[in-house]
Motif scaffolding. Structure first.
Motif, mmCIF file in Angstrom:
data_model
loop_
_atom_site.group_PDB
_atom_site.id
_atom_site.type_symbol
_atom_site.label_atom_id
_atom_site.label_comp_id
_atom_site.label_asym_id
_atom_site.label_seq_id
_atom_site.Cartn_x
_atom_site.Cartn_y
_atom_site.Cartn_z
ATOM 1 N N UNK A 18 0.821 -1.204 0.000
ATOM 2 C CA UNK A 18 0.000 0.000 0.000
ATOM 3 C C UNK A 18 0.859 1.260 0.000
ATOM 4 N N UNK A 19 2.030 1.186 0.601
ATOM 5 C CA UNK A 19 2.915 2.344 0.694
ATOM 6 C C UNK A 19 3.735 2.564 -0.582
ATOM 7 N N UNK A 20 3.651 1.635 -1.509
ATOM 8 C CA UNK A 20 4.405 1.771 -2.748
ATOM 9 C C UNK A 20 3.684 2.690 -3.727
ATOM 10 N N UNK A 21 4.451 3.527 -4.401
ATOM 11 C CA UNK A 21 3.928 4.340 -5.494
ATOM 12 C C UNK A 21 4.077 3.510 -6.766
ATOM 13 N N UNK A 40 -0.961 4.770 -8.674
ATOM 14 C CA UNK A 40 -1.671 4.459 -7.435
ATOM 15 C C UNK A 40 -0.731 4.558 -6.239
ATOM 16 N N UNK A 41 -1.306 4.984 -5.109
ATOM 17 C CA UNK A 41 -0.528 5.115 -3.866
ATOM 18 C C UNK A 41 -1.503 5.131 -2.691
ATOM 19 N N UNK A 42 -1.323 4.208 -1.758
ATOM 20 C CA UNK A 42 -2.154 4.125 -0.561
ATOM 21 C C UNK A 42 -3.654 4.107 -0.895
ATOM 22 N N UNK A 150 -1.103 27.634 -11.871
ATOM 23 C CA UNK A 150 -0.709 28.018 -10.512
ATOM 24 C C UNK A 150 -1.860 27.909 -9.518
ATOM 25 N N UNK A 151 -2.945 27.311 -9.935
ATOM 26 C CA UNK A 151 -4.067 27.061 -9.031
ATOM 27 C C UNK A 151 -3.949 25.645 -8.488
ATOM 28 N N UNK A 152 -4.350 25.465 -7.239
ATOM 29 C CA UNK A 152 -4.351 24.115 -6.682
ATOM 30 C C UNK A 152 -5.737 23.522 -6.837
ATOM 31 N N UNK A 153 -5.760 22.210 -7.081
ATOM 32 C CA UNK A 153 -7.021 21.505 -7.185
ATOM 33 C C UNK A 153 -7.141 20.502 -6.055
ATOM 34 N N UNK A 154 -8.358 20.131 -5.730
ATOM 35 C CA UNK A 154 -8.609 19.171 -4.652
ATOM 36 C C UNK A 154 -9.156 17.877 -5.229
ATOM 37 N N UNK A 155 -8.686 16.779 -4.700
ATOM 38 C CA UNK A 155 -9.199 15.474 -5.078
ATOM 39 C C UNK A 155 -9.170 14.604 -3.835
ATOM 40 N N UNK A 156 -9.377 13.316 -4.027
ATOM 41 C CA UNK A 156 -9.239 12.387 -2.908
ATOM 42 C C UNK A 156 -7.795 12.366 -2.406
ATOM 43 N N UNK A 157 -6.891 12.804 -3.294
ATOM 44 C CA UNK A 157 -5.479 12.930 -2.914
ATOM 45 C C UNK A 157 -5.303 14.239 -2.162
ATOM 46 N N UNK A 158 -4.031 14.518 -1.821
ATOM 47 C CA UNK A 158 -3.682 15.850 -1.330
ATOM 48 C C UNK A 158 -3.894 16.837 -2.475
ATOM 49 N N UNK A 159 -3.857 18.140 -2.214
ATOM 50 C CA UNK A 159 -3.992 19.107 -3.314
ATOM 51 C C UNK A 159 -2.928 18.872 -4.391
#
Length: 353
Positions: A18-21, A40-42, A150-159
């Motif tokens: 799970x910790x592998x990218x 995929x990651x975590x 230069x805008x950040x987007x949000x997803x299930x991941x970090x920004x």
């Protein structure tokens, strides 16, 4: 004790996995075309680009979607509008189990709509081989979210962040993590001459051919490199009055429709174009005319014609190539990368069988 140790070891192995990218190219791995990278990651997944392979048609042109479960993808990011990066998006959004979010820049979305609609119209394939139709494109547009540079987007991941990539209008780089860089490497093993040297070679060949009474065909993609080359040609003609009686034609109704998008997003271009736009519109060409079809073409002497498609497999570029190629005075200037299996031949059969 042995059983307990085994359970602990299995649990550790599962956590390590799970910790592998994990990065999986579903296209454009050791090939040019159908760019699509799955990461995929975590237990979180992201996909970059969703293109087609221009040398094939129907299902054979798609990335290898059967290697993944589309329903597990959290976010899909499209870097730019070229077909090999974006043209399987309507299929993926409308005909798979994908339920995630899709992001691209404003300019990419605007041209994506025009480019894909044109792709459906000019595709020479049977109804059974059509990957999507105009309604699929329209529905996909409703699902695409736009993001600014230069805008950040949000997803299930970090920004994640979006940065300008150059290349073509609206092209973007997306950053999730600085641990790994995924980059297109079409010319990765080649050393190019400086830009000014290449531009001079381009204009010298054209000028020489015209001076000898020949015709010049430039097969090019409808969008991106074509606009760049047209700017070069228009400026070169302006500096050479002896060429003013030699016509330059651009044969692409699609590019004409997209020109309004280029003018809308002029601030997304380089300093040279922005500064020129302050005094005059650089895309209001003084020495270049639009050409609708070969029937409208008064082919009576030296001329320069930039026409799509770039692969000469069909359309006006192929018609002019067949007409002009037997005369040694004429020239065909190939300004871009040539996809293996695509050049001067119709679409191939399914390579997966």
């Amino acid at each position: 004790m042995a059983a307990s140790s085994l359970k602990r070891r299995d649990s550790t192995m599962t956590k390590d996995l799970e910790d592998q990218l994990i990065i999986t190219p579903l296209g454009a791995g050791n090939e040019v075309g159908r760019s699509c990278v799955y990461m995929s990651y975590k237990s979180k997944t992201v996909m970059f680009d969703c293109g087609i392979h221009p040398a094939y048609s129907g299902m054979a042109a798609l990335p290898y979607f059967d290697e993944i479960d589309p329903s597990t993808i959290d976010v899909l990011l499209v870097t730019h509008f070229h077909l090999d990066h974006a043209a399987s998006l309507p299929y993926f959004l409308e005909k798979t189990t994908f339920k995630g979010r899709v992001f691209m820049t404003h300019a990419t979305k605007a041209i994506y709509n025009l480019l894909l609609s044109d792709y459906v119209k000019v595709s020479k394939v049977s109804v059974e081989d059509m990957l999507f139709d105009d309604q699929d494109i329209k529905r996909s547009m409703d699902k695409i979210e736009v993001i600014d540079f230069h805008q950040s987007g949000r997803s299930e991941w970090d920004p994640f962040w979006c940065y300008t990539a150059g290349h073509v209008l609206g092209a973007a780089m997306f950053m999730f993590s600085p641990d790994i860089c995924i980059i297109e490497s079409t010319y990765g093993v080649q050393l190019h001459q400086p830009r000014l040297v290449r531009e001079k070679r381009f204009t010298d060949v054209i000028h020489s051919t015209i001076s000898q009474g020949g015709r010049v065909l430039i097969p090019a993609f409808a969008l991106g490199r074509a606009q760049e080359l047209l700017l070069i040609l228009d400026e070169y003609w302006s500096h050479h009055p002896e060429l003013h009686n030699i016509p330059i034609y651009y044969a692409s109704p699609l590019a004409k429709r997209c020109m309004a998008v280029y003018q809308t997003y002029i601030n997304a271009m380089n300093d040279r174009i922005r500064n020129q736009f302050a005094s005059s519109n650089p895309f209001d060409f003084k020495h270049i005319s639009s050409l609708k079809s070969i029937e409208n073409f008064d082919d009576v002497g030296p001329s320069v014609v930039m026409a799509s498609p770039s692969g000469l497999q069909s359309g006006l570029s192929r018609q002019l190539f067949d007409k002009w190629c037997s005369d040694k005075k004429n020239a065909c200037v190939i300004p871009g990368y040539v996809v293996e299996g695509h050049w001067l031949r119709p679409s191939s059969t399914n390579p997966r069988k």
